[in-house]
Design a protein around this motif. Structure first.
Motif, short mmCIF file in Angstrom:
data_model
loop_
_atom_site.label_atom_id
_atom_site.label_comp_id
_atom_site.label_asym_id
_atom_site.label_seq_id
_atom_site.Cartn_x
_atom_site.Cartn_y
_atom_site.Cartn_z
N UNK A 1 -26.49 66.88 -11.04
CA UNK A 1 -26.71 65.29 -10.53
C UNK A 1 -27.31 65.17 -9.10
N UNK A 2 -26.66 66.01 -8.38
CA UNK A 2 -27.27 65.86 -6.97
C UNK A 2 -28.82 66.09 -6.88
N UNK A 3 -29.29 66.98 -7.74
CA UNK A 3 -31.03 67.28 -7.98
C UNK A 3 -31.34 66.41 -8.83
N UNK A 4 -30.82 65.26 -9.34
CA UNK A 4 -31.40 64.26 -10.27
C UNK A 4 -31.76 64.83 -11.39
N UNK B 1 -31.22 61.94 -4.08
CA UNK B 1 -31.27 63.25 -4.86
C UNK B 1 -31.87 64.38 -3.98
N UNK B 2 -31.39 65.89 -4.16
CA UNK B 2 -32.05 66.63 -3.11
C UNK B 2 -31.06 67.81 -3.00
N UNK B 3 -31.44 68.77 -2.23
CA UNK B 3 -30.60 69.92 -2.15
C UNK B 3 -29.38 69.83 -1.62
N UNK B 4 -28.77 70.76 -1.39
CA UNK B 4 -27.25 70.69 -0.83
C UNK B 4 -27.05 70.18 0.51
N UNK B 5 -28.13 70.60 1.38
CA UNK B 5 -28.47 69.83 2.67
C UNK B 5 -28.42 68.51 2.87
N UNK C 1 -14.38 49.25 2.86
CA UNK C 1 -15.31 50.11 2.69
C UNK C 1 -14.29 51.56 2.70
N UNK C 2 -14.82 52.40 2.42
CA UNK C 2 -14.42 53.81 2.52
C UNK C 2 -15.45 54.90 2.79
N UNK C 3 -14.93 56.16 3.00
CA UNK C 3 -15.95 57.35 3.23
C UNK C 3 -15.88 57.93 1.86
N UNK C 4 -17.33 58.43 1.69
CA UNK C 4 -17.65 59.27 0.36
C UNK C 4 -18.71 60.40 0.81
N UNK C 5 -18.85 61.11 -0.13
CA UNK C 5 -19.89 62.23 -0.13
C UNK C 5 -21.12 61.71 -0.67
N UNK C 6 -22.21 61.29 0.29
CA UNK C 6 -23.37 60.75 -0.39
C UNK C 6 -24.64 61.87 -0.13
N UNK C 7 -25.80 61.40 -0.69
CA UNK C 7 -26.93 62.26 -0.97
C UNK C 7 -28.04 61.35 -0.16
N UNK C 8 -28.83 61.97 0.53
CA UNK C 8 -29.69 61.25 1.48
C UNK C 8 -30.94 61.15 0.41
N UNK C 9 -31.27 60.10 0.26
CA UNK C 9 -32.63 59.70 -0.69
C UNK C 9 -32.17 59.77 -2.04
#
Length: 347
Positions: free
Chosen positions: A56-59, A17-21, A7-15
């Motif tokens: 990509x973050x915004x889908x 996709x979504x805003x920068x928050x 396992x590793x740490x990574x920047x993930x996106x809640x749901x």
């Protein structure tokens, strides 16, 4: 063989996709490779931000088939695991490269042909800032635009990372005159310092009229455009006979209104749209190797006909942030504040 955790740490996106928050650092499975393949696992030191990450973050930016859904396409780090088909790399090698996805993480998997050894003159941050910008510019000018020595070039968004790379690559290739558009005096000066012949402030003047004055109404041979619809008519009006327009973004919109397309026919213009990430693995690998063997990396590291001796000028890094501040970094990029790359380091 270095031990690669499960396992590793990574920047993930809640749901997903979504805003920068919605961005957060969480746990994810570490990528695995077939140890008989030519793939390599790299422990990431730094990764650079690109506008595609925001989309990509915004889908709004499809991930290529088979690619990691984790954001990020360029990075630097050390080799952690090597497939037997990647014999020219060994565990511990400092490297950097371009990947189809997954760079916002502690570990990234990459085919060996898309990976390069990091020259000692480059910092981890500088190395991470090179691949996407310089390869996108190289593709536009050389592969698509077929730039010839003595031709004239116009680069829109000249102070963007790709724009700054394009100025240098065009200069290195023997372009005659290199023009850019930019939105501030500071950005215009940066472009000129790297080899641009002249710069036009699109906020203060009609760039097409300024370009035609500067070229005695001849125009240019190649235009690299990231703006899209608002510039389309002026782009085709600004090209010489057999000119080439490479469209690489649609930041200003995609619906062209009331455009006279007669010049496309009469001037035998070639118009081609291009993105790099959507290209296949074989194409991207070829591009990386062509760039390297064609002296592109050497020119960045050691300087060339741009006349610059400072590496910081050739690899323009706007800001370095800790990856824990990825939300603020993406917000800053979205506001178009940066001249050069924003690079995140993994703490």
């Amino acid at each position: 063989m270095a031990s690669v955790p499960k396992a590793m740490r990574a920047v993930l996106i809640k749901g997903d996709k979504g805003p920068s928050s919605a961005l957060y650092i969480g746990d994810a499975p570490t990528p695995k490779i077939d140890l008989t393949s030519n793939n390599v696992i790299v422990k990431t030191k730094a990764f650079a931000l690109n506008r595609m990450d925001l989309l990509q973050r915004e889908g709004k930016y499809p991930v290529p088939p088979g690619a990691s859904k984790i954001l990020g396409v360029e990075f630097s780090g050390t080799v952690a695991e090597v497939g037997s088909g990647a014999a020219h790399f060994k565990v511990g090698d400092p490297v950097f490269g371009l990947t189809m996805g997954g760079a916002y993480a502690e570990y990234v998997s990459i085919p060996a042909p898309m990976l390069l050894h990091k020259p000692s003159a480059l910092s981890w941050v500088q190395a991470a800032a090179i691949p996407e910008a310089f390869l996108t510019a190289y593709q536009a000018l050389h592969v698509i635009g077929e730039l010839k020595r003595g031709e004239d070039v116009l680069v829109h968004a000249g102070a963007s990372s790709v724009g700054l790379a394009a100025i240098q690559l065009a200069k290195n290739a023997g372009a005659n005159r290199i023009y850019v558009t930019a939105g501030t005096a500071g950005k215009m000066d940066t472009c000129k310092s790297l080899g641009a012949t002249d710069a036009f402030n699109y906020k203060e003047e009609n760039w097409k009229d300024a370009l035609m004055r500067a070229t005695d109404n001849k125009g240019v041979d190649i235009i690299m455009d990231f703006v899209g619809a608002p510039y389309f008519a002026n782009n085709i009006a600004s090209l010489k006979l057999d000119g080439r327009l490479i469209i690489q973004g649609l930041m200003g919109g995609y619906n062209v209104q009331d455009c006279n397309i007669v010049p496309i026919l009469l001037k035998r213009l070639r118009i081609e749209g291009s993105t790099l990430r959507s290209r296949g693995l074989e194409y991207q690998s070829m591009l990386v190797q062509d760039f390297f063997h064609g002296g592109g990396l050497d020119a960045i590291v050691h300087g060339s006909s741009t006349g610059h001796t400072e590496l910081e000028d050739r690899v323009r890094v706007y800001k370095v942030v800790d990856w824990k501040d990825i939300k603020d970094a993406q917000d800053e990029m979205a506001e178009n504040k940066n001249t050069g790359k924003i690079v995140a380091t993994i703490s």
